[in-house]
Motif scaffolding. Structure first.
Motif, mmCIF file in Angstrom:
data_model
loop_
_atom_site.group_PDB
_atom_site.id
_atom_site.type_symbol
_atom_site.label_atom_id
_atom_site.label_comp_id
_atom_site.label_asym_id
_atom_site.label_seq_id
_atom_site.Cartn_x
_atom_site.Cartn_y
_atom_site.Cartn_z
ATOM 1 N N GLU A 259 -12.840 -0.226 -8.410
ATOM 2 C CA GLU A 259 -12.783 0.888 -7.461
ATOM 3 C C GLU A 259 -13.580 2.086 -7.975
ATOM 4 O O GLU A 259 -14.305 2.740 -7.212
ATOM 5 N N TYR A 263 -16.975 3.611 -6.262
ATOM 6 C CA TYR A 263 -16.991 5.031 -5.869
ATOM 7 C C TYR A 263 -18.203 5.730 -6.487
ATOM 8 O O TYR A 263 -18.902 6.509 -5.815
ATOM 9 N N ASP A 277 -12.453 0.750 0.929
ATOM 10 C CA ASP A 277 -11.100 0.757 1.507
ATOM 11 C C ASP A 277 -10.409 -0.592 1.326
ATOM 12 O O ASP A 277 -9.236 -0.661 0.943
ATOM 13 N N LEU A 280 -9.537 -1.100 -2.355
ATOM 14 C CA LEU A 280 -8.329 -0.363 -2.727
ATOM 15 C C LEU A 280 -7.082 -1.151 -2.353
ATOM 16 O O LEU A 280 -6.126 -1.235 -3.130
ATOM 17 N N SER A 299 -8.234 4.833 -7.284
ATOM 18 C CA SER A 299 -7.094 4.248 -6.593
ATOM 19 C C SER A 299 -5.892 5.175 -6.611
ATOM 20 O O SER A 299 -5.220 5.368 -5.583
ATOM 21 N N MET A 302 -6.614 8.116 -4.191
ATOM 22 C CA MET A 302 -6.588 7.715 -2.781
ATOM 23 C C MET A 302 -5.165 7.372 -2.327
ATOM 24 O O MET A 302 -4.782 7.671 -1.202
ATOM 25 N N ARG A 303 -4.396 6.769 -3.197
ATOM 26 C CA ARG A 303 -3.030 6.412 -2.820
ATOM 27 C C ARG A 303 -2.171 7.661 -2.677
ATOM 28 O O ARG A 303 -1.269 7.715 -1.846
ATOM 29 N N LYS A 305 -3.015 10.336 -1.426
ATOM 30 C CA LYS A 305 -3.324 10.959 -0.143
ATOM 31 C C LYS A 305 -2.522 10.339 1.008
ATOM 32 O O LYS A 305 -2.415 10.921 2.082
#
Length: 306
Positions: A259, A263, A277, A280, A299, A302-303, A305
């Motif tokens: 990931e 990115y 996406d 992830l 990860s 993003m999690r 969020k």
């Protein structure tokens, strides 16, 4: 002039996903074949075209890999995807061929001490073991990938001379490996040591036949990948969720997270063909099965969020 042109970086990078094999092999919590297959399918769905899916080693030494035959027997393969496995000896190779593995890998080390601790033989003896595997594979039209461990540092010997790495890499190439993956097994590399190592290896192995495999023990993996990209390397090994570690290297953390690599590549406009996406989701899936948080910084962010 674009960012990539200014820095002479590649426009496209191939990611070799090693999570299902190298990432999981040292996890104590056993993951069954069906969940490993689900992980592999999620990774392929995310766009990864090369997935290390198992290892044909003694289950006595690596219990997590005992399901490798079952995985390959049950996998529904997708066109254009390579499902590879590690085969350290002829017994492992024969087992891999019996379940139609697409490609095999062998592994050596640039450190004599690490070779003895890891596979209980010298560097020279390891090549003698691998030679019949490579010969048998090539006779069947099966490609062989070679790994070199401890390319910048060893837990027993300290710094490793770049020339020692170049010597092992060249011999694997001469044996018939189409690609050599250079592994910073304990994650001690920095841009300076990695650059020096790559200079030595590229003098005897073409850059288009090299890959890099970094662990993130000291938080240098992404920086070291950037260094490799700037030196013409276009193949990067990584593990979803940052899975992995080294049982023979105290304190060594996992592989660089796929990931995080994707990115970074996205941010530089470099195409990896991977949907972040979906990637992830694959990382969260296997992390939940292991009852642990993903190591990947991307990860985690993003999690948070969600």
């Amino acid at each position: 002039m674009s960012y990539i042109e200014r820095n002479q970086l590649p426009k496209k990078v191939k990611i070799v996903e090693v999570g299902p094999r190298d990432g999981l092999q040292n996890e104590k919590q056993l993951i069954d074949a069906n969940n490993k297959i689900a992980l592999i399918n999620k990774l392929v769905d995310a766009g990864l075209t090369y997935v290390e899916s198992g290892s044909f080693v003694s289950p006595k030494w690596v219990p997590q890999m005992a399901t490798s035959s079952e995985i390959f027997e049950k996998l529904t393969k997708h066109k254009g995807v390579t499902y590879a496995a590690l085969t350290p000896n002829m017994k492992g190779f024969d087992a891999a061929m019996s379940v139609n593995v697409d490609e095999v890998a062998i592994f050596g080390a640039a450190s004599q001490s690490f070779s003895q601790k890891n596979i209980n033989c010298s560097i020279e003896e390891s090549r003698e073991r691998f030679s019949p595997v490579v010969e048998a594979a090539l006779s069947k039209g099966i490609k062989v990938r070679g790994y070199v461990s401890c390319v910048v540092g060893c837990p027993y010997e300290g710094d490793i001379a770049p020339e020692a790495v170049a010597n092992v890499a060249k011999k694997l190439l001469d044996m018939g490996c189409y690609e050599i993956s250079l592994g910073d097994t304990i994650g001690v590399g920095t841009p300076a040591s990695v650059s020096a190592m790559l200079d030595a290896v590229k003098a005897v192995v073409p850059a288009n036949q090299l890959a890099v495999h970094f662990h993130d023990t000291y938080g240098q993996a992404l920086t070291n990948i950037y260094t490799a990209l700037s030196q013409g390397i276009t193949v990067v090994d990584s593990a979803v969720a940052g899975l992995g570690g080294c049982p023979y290297a105290k304190g060594a953390s996992g592989n660089v997270a796929t990931e995080d690599v994707v990115y970074m590549l996205n941010g530089m406009g470099i195409d990896s063909g991977v949907d972040l996406d979906k990637l992830l989701e694959a990382g969260w899936f296997i992390s939940d099965k292991l009852n642990q948080a993903p190591v990947s910084k991307v990860s985690q962010a993003m999690r948070a969020k969600l």
